[in-house]
Design a protein around this motif. Structure first.
Motif, PDB file in Angstrom:
ATOM      1  N   ALA A 232       0.825  -1.210   0.000  1.00 18.56           N
ATOM      2  CA  ALA A 232       0.000   0.000   0.000  1.00 18.56           C
ATOM      3  C   ALA A 232       0.860   1.261   0.000  1.00 18.56           C
ATOM      4  CB  ALA A 232      -0.936  -0.003   1.210  1.00 18.56           C
ATOM      5  N   ARG A 233       1.926   1.249   0.758  1.00 15.19           N
ATOM      6  CA  ARG A 233       2.804   2.430   0.832  1.00 15.19           C
ATOM      7  C   ARG A 233       3.529   2.686  -0.475  1.00 15.19           C
ATOM      8  NH1 ARG A 233       6.058   2.649   6.311  1.00 15.19           N
ATOM      9  NH2 ARG A 233       6.077   4.845   5.765  1.00 15.19           N
ATOM     10  N   ALA A 234       3.761   1.639  -1.253  1.00 17.81           N
ATOM     11  CA  ALA A 234       4.494   1.769  -2.520  1.00 17.81           C
ATOM     12  C   ALA A 234       3.606   2.211  -3.685  1.00 17.81           C
ATOM     13  CB  ALA A 234       5.158   0.438  -2.862  1.00 17.81           C
ATOM     14  N   GLN A 235       2.289   2.191  -3.497  1.00 18.90           N
ATOM     15  CA  GLN A 235       1.376   2.541  -4.588  1.00 18.90           C
ATOM     16  C   GLN A 235       1.391   4.042  -4.840  1.00 18.90           C
ATOM     17  OE1 GLN A 235      -0.144  -0.013  -6.413  1.00 18.90           O
ATOM     18  NE2 GLN A 235       1.307  -1.012  -5.024  1.00 18.90           N
ATOM     19  N   GLU A 236       1.643   4.401  -6.100  1.00 14.59           N
ATOM     20  CA  GLU A 236       1.599   5.807  -6.495  1.00 14.59           C
ATOM     21  C   GLU A 236       0.256   6.093  -7.134  1.00 14.59           C
ATOM     22  OE1 GLU A 236       4.932   7.381  -8.528  1.00 14.59           O
ATOM     23  OE2 GLU A 236       6.355   6.115  -7.454  1.00 14.59           O
ATOM     24  N   LEU A 237      -0.252   7.277  -6.895  1.00  9.85           N
ATOM     25  CA  LEU A 237      -1.521   7.694  -7.480  1.00  9.85           C
ATOM     26  C   LEU A 237      -1.255   8.565  -8.702  1.00  9.85           C
ATOM     27  CD1 LEU A 237      -3.315   8.590  -4.142  1.00  9.85           C
ATOM     28  CD2 LEU A 237      -3.748   6.584  -5.581  1.00  9.85           C
ATOM     29  N   ALA A 238      -2.213   8.627  -9.608  1.00  8.31           N
ATOM     30  CA  ALA A 238      -2.058   9.406 -10.841  1.00  8.31           C
ATOM     31  C   ALA A 238      -1.972  10.908 -10.571  1.00  8.31           C
ATOM     32  CB  ALA A 238      -3.219   9.110 -11.790  1.00  8.31           C
ATOM     33  N   ALA A 239      -2.468  11.343  -9.419  1.00  9.14           N
ATOM     34  CA  ALA A 239      -2.378  12.745  -9.001  1.00  9.14           C
ATOM     35  C   ALA A 239      -2.006  12.775  -7.523  1.00  9.14           C
ATOM     36  CB  ALA A 239      -3.710  13.450  -9.230  1.00  9.14           C
ATOM     37  N   GLN A 240      -1.504  13.907  -7.090  1.00  9.99           N
ATOM     38  CA  GLN A 240      -1.062  14.053  -5.698  1.00  9.99           C
ATOM     39  C   GLN A 240      -2.211  14.567  -4.828  1.00  9.99           C
ATOM     40  OE1 GLN A 240       1.757  12.874  -5.035  1.00  9.99           O
ATOM     41  NE2 GLN A 240       2.365  13.677  -3.084  1.00  9.99           N
ATOM     42  N   PRO A 241      -2.601  13.832  -3.781  1.00 10.43           N
ATOM     43  CA  PRO A 241      -3.652  14.331  -2.882  1.00 10.43           C
ATOM     44  C   PRO A 241      -3.110  15.457  -1.995  1.00 10.43           C
ATOM     45  CG  PRO A 241      -2.756  12.285  -2.041  1.00 10.43           C
ATOM     46  CD  PRO A 241      -2.096  12.523  -3.366  1.00 10.43           C
ATOM     47  N   LEU A 242      -4.018  16.170  -1.337  1.00  7.84           N
ATOM     48  CA  LEU A 242      -3.603  17.188  -0.369  1.00  7.84           C
ATOM     49  C   LEU A 242      -2.831  16.540   0.780  1.00  7.84           C
ATOM     50  CD1 LEU A 242      -6.968  19.172  -0.083  1.00  7.84           C
ATOM     51  CD2 LEU A 242      -4.900  19.875  -1.327  1.00  7.84           C
ATOM     52  N   ARG A 243      -3.259  15.345   1.129  1.00  3.62           N
ATOM     53  CA  ARG A 243      -2.672  14.627   2.268  1.00  3.62           C
ATOM     54  C   ARG A 243      -2.937  13.138   2.068  1.00  3.62           C
ATOM     55  NH1 ARG A 243      -5.138  15.776   8.218  1.00  3.62           N
ATOM     56  NH2 ARG A 243      -4.247  14.006   9.284  1.00  3.62           N
ATOM     57  N   ARG A 244      -2.036  12.322   2.586  1.00  2.00           N
ATOM     58  CA  ARG A 244      -2.196  10.864   2.514  1.00  2.00           C
ATOM     59  C   ARG A 244      -1.645  10.264   3.800  1.00  2.00           C
ATOM     60  NH1 ARG A 244      -0.151   6.863  -2.344  1.00  2.00           N
ATOM     61  NH2 ARG A 244      -0.210   4.916  -1.171  1.00  2.00           N
ATOM     62  N   GLU A 245      -2.444   9.397   4.417  1.00  7.52           N
ATOM     63  CA  GLU A 245      -1.993   8.711   5.628  1.00  7.52           C
ATOM     64  C   GLU A 245      -2.204   7.221   5.459  1.00  7.52           C
ATOM     65  OE1 GLU A 245      -2.919  10.078   9.548  1.00  7.52           O
ATOM     66  OE2 GLU A 245      -3.418  12.074   8.783  1.00  7.52           O
ATOM     67  N   THR A 246      -1.273   6.451   5.978  1.00 11.72           N
ATOM     68  CA  THR A 246      -1.360   4.988   5.945  1.00 11.72           C
ATOM     69  C   THR A 246      -1.311   4.503   7.386  1.00 11.72           C
ATOM     70  OG1 THR A 246      -0.218   4.971   3.816  1.00 11.72           O
ATOM     71  CG2 THR A 246      -0.317   2.890   5.020  1.00 11.72           C
ATOM     72  N   LEU A 247      -2.268   3.656   7.747  1.00 11.71           N
ATOM     73  CA  LEU A 247      -2.366   3.153   9.124  1.00 11.71           C
ATOM     74  C   LEU A 247      -2.508   1.636   9.091  1.00 11.71           C
ATOM     75  CD1 LEU A 247      -4.491   5.795   8.687  1.00 11.71           C
ATOM     76  CD2 LEU A 247      -4.245   5.745  11.144  1.00 11.71           C
ATOM     77  N   ARG A 248      -2.227   1.007  10.231  1.00 13.46           N
ATOM     78  CA  ARG A 248      -2.462  -0.429  10.336  1.00 13.46           C
ATOM     79  C   ARG A 248      -3.154  -0.731  11.650  1.00 13.46           C
ATOM     80  NH1 ARG A 248       3.535  -2.951  10.870  1.00 13.46           N
ATOM     81  NH2 ARG A 248       4.251  -1.653  12.569  1.00 13.46           N
TER      82      ARG A 248
END
Length: 84
Positions: free
Chosen positions: A23-39
């Motif tokens: 999940a952390r390695a996935q790039e999106l086609a555009a940059q969000p304002l913010r991105r958080e990854t939790l477990r």
């Protein structure tokens, strides 16, 4: 308006670290304002992205991981941010 997209997946037992790395390695086609990854326990991974967009705008989302990595289909939700 700010829209938050939530992506949540549960890894096959014992593969939580691998799902988190994926999940952390996935790039999106555009940059969000913010991105958080939790477990969370039970090898669950949650990714939240915030966008300056209308609620129904087409926005890039993380894809489904391979079925050998997840125990069930990914859950996705969309929310509108409201003032405090």
């Amino acid at each position: 308006m700010t829209v938050a997209l939530m992506w949540e997946a549960r890894a096959v037992e014992g593969r939580g670290d691998e799902l988190l790395a994926w999940a952390r390695a996935q790039e999106l086609a555009a940059q969000p304002l913010r991105r958080e990854t939790l477990r969370a326990p039970q090898d669950r991974v949650l990714v939240i992205t915030w966008w300056d967009a209308e609620f129904d705008a087409e926005l890039p989302e993380l894809p489904e991981p391979g079925e050998k990595l997840v125990a069930r289909a990914v859950h996705r939700w969309r929310f509108e941010v409201v003032g405090a």
